[in-house]
Design an enzyme around this catalytic site. Structure first.
Site, short mmCIF file in Angstrom:
data_model
loop_
_atom_site.label_atom_id
_atom_site.label_comp_id
_atom_site.label_asym_id
_atom_site.label_seq_id
_atom_site.Cartn_x
_atom_site.Cartn_y
_atom_site.Cartn_z
N GLU A 1 0.80 -1.23 0.00
CA GLU A 1 0.00 0.00 0.00
C GLU A 1 0.84 1.29 0.00
OE1 GLU A 1 -2.49 -0.84 3.34
OE2 GLU A 1 -3.55 -2.40 2.21
N ASP B 1 0.87 5.80 6.85
CA ASP B 1 -0.48 5.31 6.49
C ASP B 1 -1.21 4.82 7.73
OD1 ASP B 1 -2.73 3.92 5.69
OD2 ASP B 1 -1.74 2.79 4.11
#
Ligand code: ADP
Ligand code: MG
Length: 620
Positions: free
Chosen positions: A185, A207
Site C-alpha cells: 500500500e 499510512d
C-alpha cells in the site's frame, strides 16, 4: 506466451487496444477501485457517487449476500452474520489471533488451518468474505468501464506475511479476478504522488487506516521508486480510536455490560463522532439502548485528543525504527506522504508535523491515494503505458531463512531486502554418510526457530554418502515481485536437486480453493463459460496483435514456408473468435504460439546483436 515482444529503444510497441485494468485497495475498513482514464488515475464510484465501499459483507436469508453500505447498516441488527475487518483475519489462524478473537463479535468454528466464521449461510473464511468485496468492486468496474477486466493490481499492507499475501491472491481468484500483481500500500501511495509531483529524494509514507498502521521509507529518483524500509503496527488504526471513545462513553454513562446490538450501535455512533471532530470542535452521541435507556453525551475535540494522544504517539516509535532501518535521519526526509482516512485527524497531522519538523503532504485524498497508485501500476502491467518505462522495487517485510543444526534460524534473505530477489548459501551435512537433508524454511527476526514462523519443510534426497562437512548443498531462496517465496536445494557434486514453492501450511489448500471455485462454477456454469471464452478472446487478440507487429518489423527473418504457416495459424485463430468455445480458441492460441517460437528466438538474437553492435566491451 512464447512470443517475445521486443520494441526498439525509444520506439513504442505496436498500437493495440486499451486493455481494461484496475487497481484495488482492499482495505480493512474501506475498499476502492480505480483505473487510468485518458492518462490519469480516477477512483470509480457507485451509483450514489461514492468511491469508498465499506469492507463489510452480510450473509442474509437464503443465499443473499450484501456488500458495502447496506451490510454496514445491518451490522447493528445482525452482528453475527455481518463480517467487517476480514482483512485482520485473512491468512491467519485462530492461534495467531489469540486473545484478539474474544473482542470480535463472531462465532468462530474450531479449525487449525484457517479462521472460520459461523454465519447463517454456514462457515465462511475471511478469504471468501474478501472475495465478496472484490466481486462487488469488479462488477462496479466492469459496469462503469463497459467490458471485461484483463486484470487487477491489489494492494496489501507492507506488513503482510506470505500467508496473508497468498490468502489475498486466493480471494481474488475466487472473485474471478486475474491478479497482475500484489503491491504494498505505501508503495502504491508513492506511485500516486511520484507521478504527480515528479519529485526526487527520500520520502516517508505514513499510512494510518482503520485497522493498520504502516510506515515506509522510500527513495524516489527519476523513474525509480525504491522502498528502503518498512515498519508499522498491524494492530493499530482508527478502530482503536473508536474503541477509546467507546470506553469513554461507557464510563460517562455508567454502563458495564452491553449486548452485541447495543455495542455495535454505540461503536458506529462514536466513529461518526470521531470523524465529525476533524471539522467540528464538538460532537454529540445520542442513542436509545435495547433496555430503553437514553444516552446523550457531548464529546469535545480537546477531550478526544486527550483520550487518544498516546495512540498517536504509538505511531512514532515504528517511524523511528523505519528511519533507522533505512539508515537515514529525520533531516534526510524531503516529504511525508499522508495516507489513510485516520490521517485526517488533526492531532495525527500535528504529531507527524512536529516529529519531522515539516508539514506533511496531503494534497491527494488520503482515502483514495492507494487505489490511484495501484491503478497506475495496473495500467503499466496491462501494457497500456507507451511512454518512458519505470522500475518499481519493493522490499521483504520479514527475514526469510532456514533451520540449521541446534534449532537455530539462519537468515538467507534479511528483512527489507529489495524484491524480486534471489540469494544462495551453501550448507553441509553434519553426520558421516548422511544422504538426505530436511530444509525447514522459516520467517522472522528471532534467533531460535521455535520463535520464528514455520513456512514449509522439504527434503533433499540422494546426497552421495560422504564424511560430515564434505557435501556442499546450495540452497537458493527466490522471492518474486508479489513477495512470494520459492526455495530450492542442490547438491553441488552430483547436481541432485529438490525444490518447493513455499505455500504456507495454513490458510486454504489448493484442493479447497479448487472445490470452492467448482462450487461457484456449478452455480453459474454459463457465466463461467462466458468468462472463460472472453478471457480466451482477449488472449487471442493480444497474441495476434503481437505477432502482426513482429511480422511488420522482422518478416525477413522467416522463410516462405514458416511465414505461410504463421499466417495460416493467424487466420485459423481469427476464424474461431466469433463462435468457437474457449477450449477451441485456446487450442488455436497454443498452435500459433508454437509456430512463432522459432521466430521469437530469431528476433531476440537480432535485437541482442543490434544492441551490442557499436559498443565497446567496456560499455557492456
Ligand atoms: P483502511 O485502509 O484500513 O481500510 P481507510 O484508509 O479507509 O482504512 O480509513 C478508515 C479509517 O479512517 C476509519 O477508522 C475511519 O473512521 C477513519 N476516518 C475517515 N474519515 C475520517 C475523518 N474525517 N476523521 C477521522 N477519521 C476518519
Ligand atoms: Mg488503507
Amino acid at each position: 506466451m512464447a512470443l517475445l515482444q521486443i520494441s526498439e529503444p525509444g520506439m513504442s510497441a505496436a498500437p493495440h487496444q486499451h486493455r481494461l485494468a484496475v487497481g484495488i485497495d482492499l482495505g480493512t475498513t474501506n475498499s476502492l477501485v480505480a483505473t487510468v482514464r485518458s492518462g490519469s488515475p480516477v477512483c470509480l464510484t457507485d451509483m450514489d457517487g461514492r468511491t469508498t465501499l465499506p469492507s463489510v459483507v452480510r450473509y442474509g436469508e437464503g443465499d443473499a449476500v450484501e456488500v458495502g453500505k447496506a451490510a454496514l447498516a445491518a451490522q447493528k441488527t445482525d452482528p453475527l452474520n455481518t463480517i467487517s475487518s476480514a482483512k485482520r483475519l485473512i491468512g491467519r489462524t485462530l492461534a495467531d489471533l489469540a486473545q484478539d478473537a474474544q473482542y470480535l463479535p463472531y462465532r468462530f468454528t474450531p479449525n487449525e488451518r484457517v479462521v472460520e466464521l459461523n454465519t447463517r449461510q454456514g462457515a465462511k473464511t475471511p478469504i471468501e468474505v474478501s472475495s465478496e468485496i472484490l466481486k462487488a468492486l469488479k462488477s462496479r468496474a466492469e459496469e462503469t468501464l463497459g467490458g471485461d477486466l484483463v486484470g487487477a493490481v491489489i494492494t496489501v499492507p507492507a506488513y503482510f506475511d506470505d500467508a496473508q499475501r497468498q490468502a489475498t491472491k486466493d480471494a481474488a481468484r475466487l472473485a474471478g479476478l486475474n491478479v497482475l500483481r500484489l503491491l504494498n500500500e505505501p508503495t502504491a501511495a508513492a506511485i500516486a504522488y511520484g507521478l504527480d509531483n515528479a519529485s526526487e529524494g527520500t520520502f516517508v509514507v505514513y499510512d494510518l487506516g482503520g485497522g493498520t498502521f504502516d510506515v515506509s521509507v522510500l527513495q524516489l529518483t527519476k523513474g525509480l521508486f525504491e522502498v528502503k524500509a518498512t515498519g508499522g503496527n498491524s494492530a493499530l488504526g482508527g478502530d482503536d480510536f473508536d474503541h477509546r471513545l467507546f470506553c469513554h462513553l461507557l464510563e460517562q454513562n455508567d454502563l458495564s455490560k452491553l449486548n452485541e446490538r447495543d455495542s455495535q450501535l454505540l461503536l458506529s455512533l462514536v466513529r461518526a463522532a470521531k470523524e465529525q471532530l476533524t471539522s467540528q470542535t464538538e460532537a454529540i452521541v445520542e442513542a436509545t439502548l435495547s433496555d430503553g435507556r437514553k444516552i446523550h453525551t457531548v464529546i469535545t475535540r480537546q477531550e478526544f485528543h486527550h483520550l487518544t494522544q498516546n495512540l498517536v504517539q504509538k505511531t512514532i516509535e515504528p517511524v523511528k525504527q523505519a528511519l533507522k532501518d533505512a539508515g537515514v535521519t529525520k533531516a534526510d526526509i524531503k516529504g511525508v506522504i499522508m495516507v489513510g482516512g485516520s490521517t485526517r485527524m488533526l492531532h495525527v497531522q500535528q504529531a507527524v508535523a512536529t516529529f519531522f519538523g515539516q508539514t506533511p503532504l496531503n494534497n491527494l485524498n488520503p482515502d483514495e491515494v492507494v487505489a490511484l497508485g495501484a491503478a497506475i501500476q495496473a495500467n503499466v502491467l496491462a501494457g497500456n503505458k507507451t511512454d518512458g518505462e519505470w522500475l518499481l522495487l519493493d522490499v521483504t517485510p520479514l527475514s526469510l531463512g532456514l533451520e540449521t543444526y541446534g534449532g537455530l534460524a539462519e537468515k538467507i534473505i534479511p528483512r527489507n531486502s529489495t524484491i524480486p530477489t534471489a540469494r544462495a548459501q551453501d550448507f553441509t551435512t553434519f553426520k558421516d554418510g548422511q544422504t538426505a537433508m530436511t530444509i525447514h524454511v522459516v520467517q522472522g527476526e528471532r534467533e531460535l526457530v521455535s520463535d520464528c514462523r514455520s513456512l514449509a519443510k522439504f527434503t533433499l534426497r540422494g546426497i552421495p554418502p560422504m564424511t560430515a562437512g564434505a557435501a556442499r548443498i546450495r540452497v537458493t531462496f527466490q522471492v518474486d515481485a508479489d513477495g512470494l517465496l520459492s526455495v530450492s536445494a542442490q547438491e553441488q557434486s552430483t547436481g541432485v536437486q529438490a525444490q518447493i514453492e513455499v505455500k504456507p501450511s495454513y490458510g486454504l489448500d489448493d484442493d479447497t480453493i479448487t472445490q470452492m471455485l467448482k462450487d461457484s462454477m456449478s452455480n453459474a456454469a454459463e457465466d463461467m463459460a462466458a468468462r472463460a471464452r472472453a478471457e480466451a478472446v482477449v488472449e487471442a487478440e493480444s497474441l495476434t496483435d503481437a505477432v502482426n507487429a513482429a511480422l511488420e518489423l522482422d518478416n525477413d527473418l522467416l522463410d516462405a514456408e514458416e511465414l505461410a504457416q504463421i499466417q495460416q495459424d493467424i487466420a485459423d485463430l481469427q476464424g474461431r473468435l466469433k463462435d468457437s468455445n474457449a477450449e477451441d480458441i485456446r487450442a488455436a492460441v497454443t498452435k500459433l504460439s508454437r509456430s512463432t517460437d522459432n521466430f521469437a528466438a530469431k528476433r531476440m538474437n537480432r535485437n541482442i546483436q543490434r544492441a551490442l553492435t557499436g559498443q565497446s566491451v567496456d560499455d557492456i
